[in-house]
Design a protein around this motif. Structure first.
Motif, PDB file in Angstrom:
ATOM      1  N   ASP A   1       0.821  -1.224   0.000  1.00  0.00           N
ATOM      2  CA  ASP A   1       0.000   0.000   0.000  1.00  0.00           C
ATOM      3  C   ASP A   1       0.848   1.265   0.000  1.00  0.00           C
ATOM      4  O   ASP A   1       0.403   2.312  -0.466  1.00  0.00           O
ATOM      5  N   THR A   2       2.074   1.189   0.524  1.00  0.00           N
ATOM      6  CA  THR A   2       2.953   2.366   0.513  1.00  0.00           C
ATOM      7  C   THR A   2       3.338   2.763  -0.910  1.00  0.00           C
ATOM      8  O   THR A   2       3.718   3.912  -1.164  1.00  0.00           O
ATOM      9  N   VAL A   3       3.218   1.812  -1.849  1.00  0.00           N
ATOM     10  CA  VAL A   3       3.544   2.078  -3.255  1.00  0.00           C
ATOM     11  C   VAL A   3       2.281   2.411  -4.041  1.00  0.00           C
ATOM     12  O   VAL A   3       2.147   3.510  -4.592  1.00  0.00           O
ATOM     13  N   LYS A   4       1.326   1.480  -4.088  1.00  0.00           N
ATOM     14  CA  LYS A   4       0.187   1.652  -4.984  1.00  0.00           C
ATOM     15  C   LYS A   4      -0.735   2.802  -4.597  1.00  0.00           C
ATOM     16  O   LYS A   4      -1.439   3.349  -5.442  1.00  0.00           O
ATOM     17  N   ASN A   5      -0.735   3.192  -3.302  1.00  0.00           N
ATOM     18  CA  ASN A   5      -1.614   4.282  -2.875  1.00  0.00           C
ATOM     19  C   ASN A   5      -0.944   5.653  -2.874  1.00  0.00           C
ATOM     20  O   ASN A   5      -1.610   6.662  -2.645  1.00  0.00           O
ATOM     21  N   PHE A   6       0.375   5.685  -3.139  1.00  0.00           N
ATOM     22  CA  PHE A   6       1.071   6.968  -2.998  1.00  0.00           C
ATOM     23  C   PHE A   6       1.980   7.326  -4.178  1.00  0.00           C
ATOM     24  O   PHE A   6       2.089   8.503  -4.508  1.00  0.00           O
ATOM     25  N   ASP A   7       2.640   6.360  -4.798  1.00  0.00           N
ATOM     26  CA  ASP A   7       3.412   6.681  -6.001  1.00  0.00           C
ATOM     27  C   ASP A   7       2.442   6.995  -7.135  1.00  0.00           C
ATOM     28  O   ASP A   7       1.362   6.381  -7.221  1.00  0.00           O
ATOM     29  N   PRO A   8       2.781   7.935  -8.026  1.00  0.00           N
ATOM     30  CA  PRO A   8       1.862   8.287  -9.114  1.00  0.00           C
ATOM     31  C   PRO A   8       1.639   7.109 -10.063  1.00  0.00           C
ATOM     32  O   PRO A   8       2.601   6.448 -10.480  1.00  0.00           O
TER      33      PRO A   8
END
Length: 285
Positions: A204-211
């Protein structure tokens, strides 16, 4: 109540573990809030923490635990190739694997007789690749492109702060260069290469925050490579080089794509430090 640094660190690390987060984030976040270097951080373990610092730290810690917001979005920066780069929600957070792409590119350029080459970083994001190459290869001309004006603003800020001379161009990968028919000696890129079907596997730290623009690509993650190869066929000079970061399952597909686009070229799949296929290095004749 006065809390010592080691007490706060111990509590925060356990708190993150209980919330299925990496415990080391506590150390890095506390170091950031205290304004300490790593050595000063450990040298002051028995010192008390000012209440206002503790409150700010606790707020960020709980935000990370509850939402998954990345550490780098809380601190506003990430280290890459020994330098600090500004990052935000408009750009991909730099990954260690991309340092290996930069290392291989530098090695390839320095092995050439003439290092006065034109390097293009297609899809530059925060500018980490272009800026690092400009600073490590001062004789080279470096152009960085991105379709996102917000990303280019971050890259411009980083370039100015690190005193790197790069040219920023807005557009879809190599489109700004094809518009002006600017020939290319070195094409380097860490494009979006994650297939939409892999979305749920991401943390979730990637898919919810990286563009999303920097993460996902159509055609099983190959769309960006296909577009760049189509654009590059009219731009690459003789004896030029293509260096791509790839998904660890994409090696053969991207290798074939490059060699079909440039008959006679020699594309090599390079593994990263973890033994995964991570880079394509292709010599264009």
């Amino acid at each position: 109540m006065k809390l010592k640094q080691y007490e706060v660190l111990k509590w925060a690390s356990l708190f993150l573990e209980e919330n299925n987060r990496e415990a080391r984030v506590a150390e890095l976040l506390l170091q950031h809030h205290l304004g300490f270097t790593r050595s000063a951080f450990f040298a002051n373990m028995r010192e008390t923490i000012p209440s206002e610092v503790y409150q700010a730290f606790q707020t960020d810690l709980e935000k990370h635990a509850n939402t998954g917001i990345p550490l780098q979005h809380l601190t506003g920066y990430e280290e890459f190739y020994g330098r600090r780069f500004q990052v935000n929600e408009s750009v991909l957070i730099p990954r260690p694997e991309t340092e290996e792409l930069v290392q291989h590119t530098i090695r390839a350029v320095t092995s050439r007789e003439n290092q006065k080459v034109r390097i293009v970083d297609a899809g530059t994001g925060s500018g980490i690749i272009a800026i690092t190459l400009a600073l490590e290869l001062p004789e080279a001309e470096v152009i960085a492109t991105d379709i996102s004006p917000e990303a280019l603003q971050v890259a411009q800020t980083n370039a100015a702060r690190l005193r790197a001379t790069i040219t920023l161009m807005e557009g879809d990968f190599l489109q700004p260069l094809t518009d002006e028919q600017l020939p290319v000696d070195i094409l380097v890129s860490n494009p979006p290469y994650i297939a939409e079907t892999e979305r749920e596997e991401l943390h979730d730290t990637v898919k919810n925050f990286d563009p999303e623009l920097a993460l996902f690509a159509a055609d099983d993650g190959l769309a960006a490579y296909k577009k760049m190869m189509k654009q590059a066929t009219t731009l690459m000079n003789r004896n030029s080089l293509i260096a791509f970061e790839i998904g660890h399952m994409q090696g053969e597909a991207v290798k074939q794509l490059v060699e079909e686009s440039f008959p006679g070229s020699n594309a090599e799949i390079v593994q990263d430090i973890n033994g995964k296929n991570r880079i394509i290095m292709a010599k264009i004749k």
